[in-house]
Design a protein around this motif. Structure first.
Motif, PDB file in Angstrom:
ATOM      1  N   PRO A 190      -2.315  -1.967   2.994  1.00 20.63           N
ATOM      2  CA  PRO A 190      -1.838  -1.586   4.328  1.00 20.63           C
ATOM      3  C   PRO A 190      -0.438  -0.997   4.261  1.00 20.63           C
ATOM      4  O   PRO A 190       0.304  -1.230   3.306  1.00 20.63           O
ATOM      5  CB  PRO A 190      -1.849  -2.912   5.091  1.00 20.63           C
ATOM      6  CG  PRO A 190      -1.570  -3.934   4.033  1.00 20.63           C
ATOM      7  CD  PRO A 190      -2.246  -3.430   2.785  1.00 20.63           C
ATOM      8  N   LEU A 191      -0.074  -0.239   5.284  1.00 23.93           N
ATOM      9  CA  LEU A 191       1.282   0.291   5.392  1.00 23.93           C
ATOM     10  C   LEU A 191       2.142  -0.790   6.024  1.00 23.93           C
ATOM     11  O   LEU A 191       2.000  -1.101   7.210  1.00 23.93           O
ATOM     12  CB  LEU A 191       1.287   1.558   6.240  1.00 23.93           C
ATOM     13  CG  LEU A 191       2.644   2.246   6.435  1.00 23.93           C
ATOM     14  CD1 LEU A 191       3.180   2.772   5.107  1.00 23.93           C
ATOM     15  CD2 LEU A 191       2.532   3.384   7.446  1.00 23.93           C
ATOM     16  N   ALA A 192       3.031  -1.376   5.243  1.00 25.60           N
ATOM     17  CA  ALA A 192       3.816  -2.514   5.736  1.00 25.60           C
ATOM     18  C   ALA A 192       5.144  -2.572   5.009  1.00 25.60           C
ATOM     19  O   ALA A 192       5.338  -1.952   3.954  1.00 25.60           O
ATOM     20  CB  ALA A 192       3.046  -3.817   5.533  1.00 25.60           C
ATOM     21  N   THR A 193       6.051  -3.322   5.602  1.00 26.24           N
ATOM     22  CA  THR A 193       7.337  -3.570   4.956  1.00 26.24           C
ATOM     23  C   THR A 193       7.107  -4.368   3.685  1.00 26.24           C
ATOM     24  O   THR A 193       6.369  -5.357   3.679  1.00 26.24           O
ATOM     25  CB  THR A 193       8.268  -4.356   5.894  1.00 26.24           C
ATOM     26  OG1 THR A 193       8.442  -3.612   7.093  1.00 26.24           O
ATOM     27  CG2 THR A 193       9.612  -4.585   5.249  1.00 26.24           C
ATOM     28  N   THR A 194       7.712  -3.940   2.595  1.00 25.61           N
ATOM     29  CA  THR A 194       7.513  -4.604   1.316  1.00 25.61           C
ATOM     30  C   THR A 194       8.510  -5.745   1.162  1.00 25.61           C
ATOM     31  O   THR A 194       9.729  -5.527   1.213  1.00 25.61           O
ATOM     32  CB  THR A 194       7.686  -3.610   0.158  1.00 25.61           C
ATOM     33  OG1 THR A 194       6.776  -2.537   0.332  1.00 25.61           O
ATOM     34  CG2 THR A 194       7.419  -4.285  -1.173  1.00 25.61           C
ATOM     35  N   PRO A 195       8.039  -6.974   0.986  1.00 24.64           N
ATOM     36  CA  PRO A 195       8.969  -8.094   0.807  1.00 24.64           C
ATOM     37  C   PRO A 195       9.623  -8.059  -0.564  1.00 24.64           C
ATOM     38  O   PRO A 195       9.147  -7.379  -1.486  1.00 24.64           O
ATOM     39  CB  PRO A 195       8.057  -9.312   0.957  1.00 24.64           C
ATOM     40  CG  PRO A 195       6.718  -8.828   0.506  1.00 24.64           C
ATOM     41  CD  PRO A 195       6.636  -7.400   0.931  1.00 24.64           C
ATOM     42  N   ALA A 196      10.723  -8.796  -0.698  1.00 24.24           N
ATOM     43  CA  ALA A 196      11.393  -8.892  -1.994  1.00 24.24           C
ATOM     44  C   ALA A 196      10.448  -9.507  -3.010  1.00 24.24           C
ATOM     45  O   ALA A 196       9.695 -10.432  -2.703  1.00 24.24           O
ATOM     46  CB  ALA A 196      12.657  -9.731  -1.866  1.00 24.24           C
ATOM     47  N   ASP A 246      13.244  -0.616   7.905  1.00 23.39           N
ATOM     48  CA  ASP A 246      13.080   0.824   8.108  1.00 23.39           C
ATOM     49  C   ASP A 246      12.356   1.502   6.950  1.00 23.39           C
ATOM     50  O   ASP A 246      12.376   2.721   6.827  1.00 23.39           O
ATOM     51  CB  ASP A 246      14.447   1.479   8.309  1.00 23.39           C
ATOM     52  CG  ASP A 246      15.362   1.305   7.096  1.00 23.39           C
ATOM     53  OD1 ASP A 246      15.015   0.502   6.202  1.00 23.39           O
ATOM     54  OD2 ASP A 246      16.421   1.958   7.049  1.00 23.39           O
ATOM     55  N   HIS A 247      11.720   0.713   6.089  1.00 26.82           N
ATOM     56  CA  HIS A 247      11.039   1.284   4.932  1.00 26.82           C
ATOM     57  C   HIS A 247       9.675   0.610   4.786  1.00 26.82           C
ATOM     58  O   HIS A 247       9.585  -0.582   4.504  1.00 26.82           O
ATOM     59  CB  HIS A 247      11.874   1.071   3.668  1.00 26.82           C
ATOM     60  CG  HIS A 247      11.430   1.914   2.505  1.00 26.82           C
ATOM     61  ND1 HIS A 247      12.267   2.216   1.460  1.00 26.82           N
ATOM     62  CD2 HIS A 247      10.249   2.527   2.221  1.00 26.82           C
ATOM     63  CE1 HIS A 247      11.623   2.966   0.578  1.00 26.82           C
ATOM     64  NE2 HIS A 247      10.389   3.166   1.025  1.00 26.82           N
ATOM     65  N   ARG A 248       8.602   1.390   4.994  1.00 23.28           N
ATOM     66  CA  ARG A 248       7.247   0.868   4.873  1.00 23.28           C
ATOM     67  C   ARG A 248       6.523   1.631   3.771  1.00 23.28           C
ATOM     68  O   ARG A 248       6.753   2.826   3.567  1.00 23.28           O
ATOM     69  CB  ARG A 248       6.483   1.014   6.189  1.00 23.28           C
ATOM     70  CG  ARG A 248       7.086   0.261   7.367  1.00 23.28           C
ATOM     71  CD  ARG A 248       6.239   0.469   8.611  1.00 23.28           C
ATOM     72  NE  ARG A 248       6.141   1.876   8.977  1.00 23.28           N
ATOM     73  CZ  ARG A 248       5.167   2.394   9.726  1.00 23.28           C
ATOM     74  NH1 ARG A 248       4.193   1.617  10.168  1.00 23.28           N
ATOM     75  NH2 ARG A 248       5.163   3.681  10.022  1.00 23.28           N
ATOM     76  N   VAL A 249       5.639   0.935   3.088  1.00 22.56           N
ATOM     77  CA  VAL A 249       4.904   1.557   1.996  1.00 22.56           C
ATOM     78  C   VAL A 249       3.526   0.922   1.914  1.00 22.56           C
ATOM     79  O   VAL A 249       3.353  -0.262   2.214  1.00 22.56           O
ATOM     80  CB  VAL A 249       5.667   1.412   0.654  1.00 22.56           C
ATOM     81  CG1 VAL A 249       5.794  -0.050   0.253  1.00 22.56           C
ATOM     82  CG2 VAL A 249       5.001   2.222  -0.450  1.00 22.56           C
ATOM     83  N   GLY A 281      -5.091  11.702   4.086  1.00 26.00           N
ATOM     84  CA  GLY A 281      -5.270  11.470   5.508  1.00 26.00           C
ATOM     85  C   GLY A 281      -4.555  10.274   6.085  1.00 26.00           C
ATOM     86  O   GLY A 281      -4.747   9.967   7.268  1.00 26.00           O
ATOM     87  N   ARG A 282      -3.740   9.585   5.317  1.00 24.62           N
ATOM     88  CA  ARG A 282      -3.004   8.448   5.862  1.00 24.62           C
ATOM     89  C   ARG A 282      -1.578   8.460   5.353  1.00 24.62           C
ATOM     90  O   ARG A 282      -1.253   9.108   4.354  1.00 24.62           O
ATOM     91  CB  ARG A 282      -3.684   7.123   5.510  1.00 24.62           C
ATOM     92  CG  ARG A 282      -3.723   6.814   4.034  1.00 24.62           C
ATOM     93  CD  ARG A 282      -4.226   5.399   3.762  1.00 24.62           C
ATOM     94  NE  ARG A 282      -3.383   4.408   4.405  1.00 24.62           N
ATOM     95  CZ  ARG A 282      -3.380   3.119   4.079  1.00 24.62           C
ATOM     96  NH1 ARG A 282      -4.187   2.666   3.131  1.00 24.62           N
ATOM     97  NH2 ARG A 282      -2.589   2.274   4.704  1.00 24.62           N
ATOM     98  N   ILE A 283      -0.707   7.744   6.047  1.00 22.43           N
ATOM     99  CA  ILE A 283       0.689   7.633   5.627  1.00 22.43           C
ATOM    100  C   ILE A 283       0.772   6.569   4.542  1.00 22.43           C
ATOM    101  O   ILE A 283       0.366   5.420   4.753  1.00 22.43           O
ATOM    102  CB  ILE A 283       1.593   7.262   6.818  1.00 22.43           C
ATOM    103  CG1 ILE A 283       1.564   8.370   7.872  1.00 22.43           C
ATOM    104  CG2 ILE A 283       3.022   7.025   6.349  1.00 22.43           C
ATOM    105  CD1 ILE A 283       2.331   8.034   9.131  1.00 22.43           C
ATOM    106  N   VAL A 284       1.306   6.950   3.375  1.00 18.79           N
ATOM    107  CA  VAL A 284       1.441   5.998   2.275  1.00 18.79           C
ATOM    108  C   VAL A 284       2.863   5.489   2.136  1.00 18.79           C
ATOM    109  O   VAL A 284       3.095   4.480   1.465  1.00 18.79           O
ATOM    110  CB  VAL A 284       0.958   6.614   0.951  1.00 18.79           C
ATOM    111  CG1 VAL A 284      -0.528   6.937   1.021  1.00 18.79           C
ATOM    112  CG2 VAL A 284       1.757   7.863   0.595  1.00 18.79           C
ATOM    113  N   GLU A 285       3.823   6.209   2.763  1.00 19.06           N
ATOM    114  CA  GLU A 285       5.205   5.706   2.740  1.00 19.06           C
ATOM    115  C   GLU A 285       5.974   6.295   3.908  1.00 19.06           C
ATOM    116  O   GLU A 285       5.825   7.471   4.239  1.00 19.06           O
ATOM    117  CB  GLU A 285       5.899   6.032   1.420  1.00 19.06           C
ATOM    118  CG  GLU A 285       7.245   5.341   1.269  1.00 19.06           C
ATOM    119  CD  GLU A 285       7.759   5.299  -0.162  1.00 19.06           C
ATOM    120  OE1 GLU A 285       8.773   4.613  -0.407  1.00 19.06           O
ATOM    121  OE2 GLU A 285       7.151   5.955  -1.041  1.00 19.06           O
TER     122      GLU A 285
END
Length: 652
Positions: free
Chosen positions: A611-617, A627-630, A537-541
């Motif tokens: 949370p669905l967020a931009t993954t830092p290095a 442009d890539h959230r996970v 039920g949620r966006i994982v990536e």
């Protein structure tokens, strides 16, 4: 080769087949004979039936009086023949009342909404629990003694059963996709009922009404026999039967003649109803759609907003009633679709893909609750109250392509008429202009001989043609957004490619945005610009389609990609599947919902939902990208040394 015979020819052939059967032929002949007797009986024998012969009172059957005479010397057989008109007319009037009242009660839940509909359904169910004859006697006392009271009594007594049947049939048709399409086009519930629902339940309703005529005839004879129906000097079969019973030991034929008439007529109607069930088709003539004009749009209504965002969704949640309480199959979904962009939504069955699309297009069931901090189409708030402007916006700027085109079209109406309804309802076109545009739209989706095809019914189209016609229906307006829910399901690979190429061509030509829902990860990766991966039920990536095969970060996305066979797949090994089972929406565990199936899961994954967020290095070497959230605590991390990519999946 397509037959040139039209629906009328098909109807004649069905009737011919029925008439060739002994039961069908006997029922038809018997019913026609009974109706002819009702019309001609009083004309031919009315005078003889009223002739009084005091020299032949209570005479036995003879060559002159086949059933004998009554206590005034009147011929009983002639009176039975003459009484056929009143008996049958009153029975048909009672059936008409039962049908009308039953249709009103049975259709009311569809028209008035869920809560009032439940009360009506409960009342109908209670009424159905009582025997019909008991209800008839009750209503006969209420409406009074006489023919009028008996007609009303039998009519209202038969209405609950007819209403219950109507409720069941309406509920089945109301769940079809073409009804949902009419709703998103802004068609009112009353119009949907008469144009899309009732024509598709006509066959069982007509059959039951025909059978009901036989039952009403028997019931009416029973009331008259009890002295509650027709009163002297008028007479029907029930009253004649009562008179005959009084003299049965003197002249048995006096009771047998009206009793046999009731039996034969009732049997004829019942058998004819069974024959109608086989002979009656569902084709109906499409009626003219009245031109409906909503309020003139304000500046900017239905036009491009200053931003190029077509669809803006923030924190979308869908709640549905469950056995143990409310269930949230869609939880906090956030995304946006820009003009000309193609977004793919992938995931296993039950992940919430289709329900997200239905919530966005406002097609969820009335029992579902849709919540969002923002839900806008072309800058218009879809959470606002339903108005003519919003219906026009949804009907012209949003195109919905359903999974099964056979249930998306109304089988009782021609394809061209269904496409034309969009233009007549929302764009104010005349019927002729709308049909011309429908032909043009069918031609634009590569359907050959579009003018002839527009006059055909959905069942005369192949699966691929129906899907293209469904896309053509969406193009009757000027769609800024096309939502395609599994548009290639059940189609062979060649037709799948044609449908996908058609969607790509439309998107390129009109700069329309596309939301493509599919189980096929490879197709989505090829067709779309961006991919949303949903789980529980949620966006994982949320990632670019070009990164799907090689740069996915979430373990679930990587497992989906690994489970898709390609040219390098070892044919000697069984096909792989993702281990475990999808999460039950009614029992979502704390933390990450994918933790029980994930080889990287640890204690934090089972307690904290990422949370669905931009993954830092980080240590995994993941490069931060806007442009890539996970949604993962271990995004992009390599799997344990004893687990390679191929072992993300297990053999069935």
């Amino acid at each position: 080769m397509r037959s040139s015979a039209g629906p009328a020819a098909g109807g004649r052939s069905r009737w011919t087949r029925v008439l060739r059967t002994p039961l069908g032929l006997a029922a038809t002949v018997l019913t026609v004979a009974v109706l002819a007797l009702a019309v001609l009986g009083p004309v031919l024998w009315g005078t003889g039936a009223e002739a009084v012969d005091t020299d032949n009172i209570l005479a036995q059957p003879s060559g002159e009086h086949w059933a004998g005479t009554d206590n005034l010397g009147r011929d009983i057989l002639l009176r039975v023949l003459v009484a056929s008109r009143l008996s049958i007319v009153l029975a048909l009037l009672a059936v008409a009342i039962a049908v009308v009242v039953g249709l009103l009660l049975g259709s009311a839940p569809f028209l008035v909404g869920r809560r009032p509909g439940r009360l009506l359904s409960a009342a109908v169910n209670i009424a159905v629990a009582f025997p019909g004859l008991l209800l008839a006697l009750f209503f006969a006392v209420v409406f009074g003694v006489g023919a009028t009271g008996a007609v009303l009594a039998i009519g209202f007594a038969g209405a609950p059963a007819f209403a219950r049947l109507t409720q069941t049939l309406v509920a089945g048709v109301a769940a079809r996709d073409y009804v949902s399409a009419a709703r998103v086009a802004g068609v009112g519930r009353v119009r949907i009922l008469f144009r899309h629902v009732l024509p598709n339940i006509a066959e069982p309703l007509v059959v039951n009404a025909t059978i009901g005529a036989g039952n009403a005839l028997l019931s009416f004879a029973g009331l008259s026999f009890l002295g509650l129906g027709v009163q002297s000097p008028s007479y029907d079969w029930g009253q004649l039967l009562y008179d005959g019973i009084g003299a049965i030991y003197v002249n048995a034929a006096a009771a047998l003649a009206p009793g046999a008439a009731v039996l034969v007529a009732g049997l004829g109607f019942n058998l004819f109803g069974e024959s109608v069930a086989k002979a009656l088709g569902i084709g109906t003539r499409a009626t003219r759609v009245e031109r409906v004009r909503g309020p003139e749009p304000r500046a900017g209504d239905g036009a491009a907003t200053p931003s190029d965002v077509v669809l803006d969704v923030r924190d979308l949640e869908v709640t549905v009633p469950g056995a143990a309480g409310p269930v949230r199959p869609v939880r906090g979904v956030t995304f946006e679709v820009r003009r000309g962009e193609a977004i793919g939504i992938v995931g296993e069955s039950g992940s919430g893909k289709s329900l997200t699309a239905l919530a966005v297009t406002r097609l969820v069931d009335d029992a579902c609750r849709v919540d969002a901090t923002r839900l806008e189409l072309l800058g218009h708030d879809l959470r606002a109250a339903d108005t003519a402007v919003r219906r026009r916006l949804l009907g012209t700027s949003l195109a919905m392509v359903f999974q099964d085109p056979m249930t998306s079209f109304n089988p009782a109406r021609r394809v061209g008429g269904q496409l034309a309804e969009v233009a007549t309802h929302h764009q104010g076109m005349s019927r002729r202009a709308a049909l011309a545009r429908a032909v043009d739209r069918l031609r634009s989706v590569r359907i050959g001989d579009a003018a002839a095809r527009a006059r055909q019914y959905p069942h005369e189209f192949s699966g691929g043609m129906r899907q293209r016609a469904m896309i053509g229906m969406g193009l009757m307006g000027t769609p800024a957004l096309i939502v395609a829910d599994e548009p290639t399901t059940a189609l062979d690979v060649t037709v799948q490619r044609q449908v996908l190429d058609l969607l790509a061509t439309i998107r390129a030509a009109d700069a329309a945005a596309l939301v493509l829902i599919s189980h096929d990860v490879a197709v989505v990766g090829e067709v779309c610009d961006r991919v949303l991966v949903m789980y529980a039920g949620r966006i994982v990536e949320d990632l670019p389609a070009t990164d799907l095969a090689s740069a996915a970060l979430h373990p679930y996305t990587r497992a989906l990609v690994a489970a898709v066979p390609d040219m390098a797949t070892d044919l000697t090994e069984p096909l792989a599947t993702i281990p475990g089972r999808p999460v039950d929406p009614a029992n979502v565990p704390p933390g990450c919902a994918y933790a029980d199936r994930c080889p990287l899961a640890d204690a934090r994954c089972r307690t904290e939902d990422p949370p669905l967020a931009t993954t830092p290095a980080g240590p995994a070497g993941v490069v931060e990208r806007a442009d890539h959230r996970v949604a993962c605590w271990h995004a992009g991390e390599p799997f344990p040394a004893d687990r390679d990519t191929d072992e993300l999946v297990e053999s069935p």
